[in-house]
Design an enzyme around this catalytic site. Structure first.
Site, mmCIF file in Angstrom:
data_model
loop_
_atom_site.group_PDB
_atom_site.id
_atom_site.type_symbol
_atom_site.label_atom_id
_atom_site.label_comp_id
_atom_site.label_asym_id
_atom_site.label_seq_id
_atom_site.Cartn_x
_atom_site.Cartn_y
_atom_site.Cartn_z
ATOM 1 N N ARG A 183 0.841 -1.194 0.000
ATOM 2 C CA ARG A 183 0.000 0.000 0.000
ATOM 3 C C ARG A 183 0.880 1.249 0.000
ATOM 4 O O ARG A 183 1.997 1.245 0.486
ATOM 5 C CB ARG A 183 -0.884 0.013 1.246
ATOM 6 C CG ARG A 183 -1.883 -1.151 1.264
ATOM 7 C CD ARG A 183 -3.147 -0.805 2.010
ATOM 8 N NE ARG A 183 -2.950 -0.534 3.419
ATOM 9 C CZ ARG A 183 -3.885 0.006 4.189
ATOM 10 N NH1 ARG A 183 -5.064 0.339 3.678
ATOM 11 N NH2 ARG A 183 -3.659 0.216 5.472
ATOM 12 N N ARG B 91 -2.284 -0.803 14.324
ATOM 13 C CA ARG B 91 -1.057 -1.283 14.983
ATOM 14 C C ARG B 91 -1.370 -1.740 16.393
ATOM 15 O O ARG B 91 -2.269 -1.183 17.033
ATOM 16 C CB ARG B 91 -0.018 -0.146 15.084
ATOM 17 C CG ARG B 91 0.480 0.383 13.767
ATOM 18 C CD ARG B 91 1.579 -0.497 13.188
ATOM 19 N NE ARG B 91 2.046 0.029 11.909
ATOM 20 C CZ ARG B 91 1.483 -0.209 10.721
ATOM 21 N NH1 ARG B 91 0.402 -0.949 10.650
ATOM 22 N NH2 ARG B 91 1.961 0.300 9.621
ATOM 23 N N LYS C 46 3.793 -10.864 10.081
ATOM 24 C CA LYS C 46 3.137 -10.744 8.771
ATOM 25 C C LYS C 46 3.521 -11.901 7.854
ATOM 26 O O LYS C 46 4.697 -12.130 7.588
ATOM 27 C CB LYS C 46 3.522 -9.392 8.142
ATOM 28 C CG LYS C 46 2.781 -9.071 6.869
ATOM 29 C CD LYS C 46 2.765 -7.573 6.606
ATOM 30 C CE LYS C 46 2.243 -7.265 5.232
ATOM 31 N NZ LYS C 46 1.935 -5.839 5.050
HETATM 32 P P1 ATP Z 1 -0.592 -0.956 6.820
HETATM 33 O O1 ATP Z 1 -1.109 -1.272 5.466
HETATM 34 O O2 ATP Z 1 -1.577 -1.285 7.896
HETATM 35 O O3 ATP Z 1 -0.013 0.413 6.942
HETATM 36 P P2 ATP Z 1 1.929 -2.402 6.566
HETATM 37 O O4 ATP Z 1 3.022 -1.780 7.344
HETATM 38 O O5 ATP Z 1 1.856 -3.881 6.553
HETATM 39 O O6 ATP Z 1 0.531 -1.998 7.134
HETATM 40 P P3 ATP Z 1 1.695 -2.350 3.716
HETATM 41 O O7 ATP Z 1 1.815 -1.240 2.732
HETATM 42 O O8 ATP Z 1 0.391 -3.045 3.839
HETATM 43 O O9 ATP Z 1 2.113 -1.802 5.137
HETATM 44 O O10 ATP Z 1 2.775 -3.451 3.368
HETATM 45 C C1 ATP Z 1 4.083 -3.101 2.993
HETATM 46 C C2 ATP Z 1 5.023 -3.390 4.159
HETATM 47 O O11 ATP Z 1 5.112 -4.797 4.325
HETATM 48 C C3 ATP Z 1 6.450 -2.951 3.911
HETATM 49 O O12 ATP Z 1 6.640 -1.648 4.339
HETATM 50 C C4 ATP Z 1 7.276 -3.968 4.715
HETATM 51 O O13 ATP Z 1 7.413 -3.580 6.050
HETATM 52 C C5 ATP Z 1 6.412 -5.192 4.707
HETATM 53 N N1 ATP Z 1 6.869 -6.208 3.731
HETATM 54 C C6 ATP Z 1 7.412 -6.056 2.507
HETATM 55 N N2 ATP Z 1 7.667 -7.224 1.921
HETATM 56 C C7 ATP Z 1 7.251 -8.178 2.796
HETATM 57 C C8 ATP Z 1 7.240 -9.588 2.770
HETATM 58 N N3 ATP Z 1 7.686 -10.300 1.723
HETATM 59 N N4 ATP Z 1 6.760 -10.220 3.855
HETATM 60 C C9 ATP Z 1 6.289 -9.547 4.930
HETATM 61 N N5 ATP Z 1 6.268 -8.212 5.024
HETATM 62 C C10 ATP Z 1 6.751 -7.534 3.956
HETATM 63 C C1 BTN Z 2 0.502 -5.032 1.524
HETATM 64 O O1 BTN Z 2 0.615 -5.705 2.558
HETATM 65 O O2 BTN Z 2 0.675 -3.833 1.476
HETATM 66 C C2 BTN Z 2 0.096 -5.706 0.264
HETATM 67 C C3 BTN Z 2 1.211 -6.401 -0.436
HETATM 68 C C4 BTN Z 2 0.748 -6.967 -1.747
HETATM 69 C C5 BTN Z 2 1.834 -7.670 -2.499
HETATM 70 C C6 BTN Z 2 1.304 -8.352 -3.723
HETATM 71 S S1 BTN Z 2 2.476 -9.460 -4.469
HETATM 72 C C7 BTN Z 2 1.440 -9.641 -5.865
HETATM 73 C C8 BTN Z 2 0.891 -8.251 -6.173
HETATM 74 N N1 BTN Z 2 1.819 -7.506 -6.986
HETATM 75 C C9 BTN Z 2 2.311 -6.436 -6.334
HETATM 76 O O3 BTN Z 2 3.140 -5.636 -6.804
HETATM 77 N N2 BTN Z 2 1.775 -6.367 -5.112
HETATM 78 C C10 BTN Z 2 0.849 -7.445 -4.865
#
Ligand code: ATP
Ligand code: BTN
Length: 318
Positions: free
Chosen positions: A117, A316, A182
């Site tokens: 996101r 969070r 996560k």
């Molecule tokens: P929110 O969406 O609630 O703000 P979030 O911190 O999980 O939560 P997202 O944008 O949903 O943010 O997810 C991207 C985040 O996930 C990255 O900033 C990183 O911390 C984490 N991330 C990236 N790649 C992975 C992965 N392969 N496995 C787990 N976490 C990951």
């Molecule tokens: C999140 O937690 O913010 C969402 C992560 C979503 C990752 C998937 S991997 C397949 C698809 N292609 C992308 O570039 N992002 C989503």
């Protein structure tokens, strides 16, 4: 052969297990040992652990089941593309939505620009995770799009349960957790509006057996191999998730969120726990009471139970 096709051919050999000498790999592919060595370095940059033993050759540090177009195609009746190396499976479908039927899927082994996101990076090493996106034309229009990540989250948890993998939880609005770490993230993006319908791409990244060596993740994370108490097949998971998404999305089109609220709440990682919701500069603390019929998260605060909804909210642990 294109550059990365050579690397994929080497990986195909290595995924059979055991040692493979540079000489033998070179002969199979019609390239020199020096060229093999260069490709191996490139493969390592995709996040694959390969080691070399003098006199024996190269071996994968972990066994790897590559995604198979044949195995997935045999089990599905709906359209999908397997593109082993890609920027982002979500972006790929967004770019070609005009050519797609609703329900079309793209899966990949490696994303060079996987995203979460608000432009955050999704770390996407080769072969050890799942990157899966589906294009969906939502006749109900944009207002219903908010529910999609909830519906798809429930579908994933239930598909895992039906494969005997239990204990995966949901974090509102778009993450899958295990033991407060996560495991997977869901990203819903809009590619435009045609008449009343919304054109959406739903993407999921799930860690299956990600190396502890990865960098770039700034929060606790885990892999499905930590959840499951027996081995699983990547190809079978892909098929199970695609089928579960189709069924859930069709159900959502017909009946809305109604049938999903209770199921979502059953798997809520934060139910009855104290959390904070971050909305830009504003923060609200409270006890999570699940989601309501609109998909909003319910928080018990000093002022009573309040419903929060919107794309810019992060939840969070308090
Ligand atoms: P929110 O969406 O609630 O703000 P979030 O911190 O999980 O939560 P997202 O944008 O949903 O943010 O997810 C991207 C985040 O996930 C990255 O900033 C990183 O911390 C984490 N991330 C990236 N790649 C992975 C992965 N392969 N496995 C787990 N976490 C990951
Ligand atoms: C999140 O937690 O913010 C969402 C992560 C979503 C990752 C998937 S991997 C397949 C698809 N292609 C992308 O570039 N992002 C989503």
């Amino acid at each position: 052969m294109k550059e990365h096709q050579m690397k994929l051919a080497i990986l195909n050999q290595l995924s059979k297990g055991g040692f493979h000498s540079g000489e033998a790999l070179g002969e199979q592919l019609g390239i020199s040992r020096a060229a093999v060595s260069k490709h191996i370095k490139g493969i390592q940059q995709w996040g694959v652990d390969i080691f070399r033993v003098q006199g024996k050759g190269y071996q994968l540090a972990q066994p790897m089941e590559l995604l198979s177009e044949q195995a997935i195609g045999d089990a599905l009746t709906t359209p999908f593309e397997l593109i082993p190396i890609i920027d982002s499976t979500n972006q790929y479908l967004l770019d070609k939505q005009d050519l797609l039927d609703s329900g079309s899927v793209c899966i990949s082994e490696y994303q060079a620009k996987g995203r979460g996101r608000r432009g955050r990076q999704w770390v996407s090493p080769f072969g050890s995770n799942l990157y899966l996106s589906m294009y969906w034309r939502l006749e109900a229009g944009m207002a219903a799009a908010m529910g999609l990540s909830l519906v798809v989250g429930v579908a994933i948890v239930e598909a895992l349960q039906s494969l005997g993998i239990n204990g995966v939880k949901l974090k509102w609005p778009n993450d899958l957790y295990y033991q407060d770490k996560k495991l997977a993230g869901i990203l819903v993006e809009m590619s435009g509006q045609a008449g009343g319908a919304a054109n959406l791409v739903i993407g999921m990244g799930m860690n299956l057996n990600m190396s502890e060596q990865v960098t770039g993740i700034d929060q606790p994370w885990t892999s499905l191999s930590e959840v499951a108490d027996k081995p699983f097949s990547r190809n079978e998971l892909v098929v199970a998730f695609i089928k579960a998404w189709h069924a859930a999305l069709e159900d959502y089109e017909l009946r809305g969120l109604h049938g999903f609220v209770e199921r979502w709440n059953q798997h809520d990682n934060f139910l009855e726990r104290e959390v904070k919701l971050i909305m830009g500069a504003r923060e609200v603390k409270g006890i999570v009471k699940g989601i309501d019929a609109t998909g909003a998260v319910l928080l018990e605060t000093e002022r009573g139970v309040e419903a929060y909804v919107g794309g810019e909210i992060s939840l969070r642990k308090a």
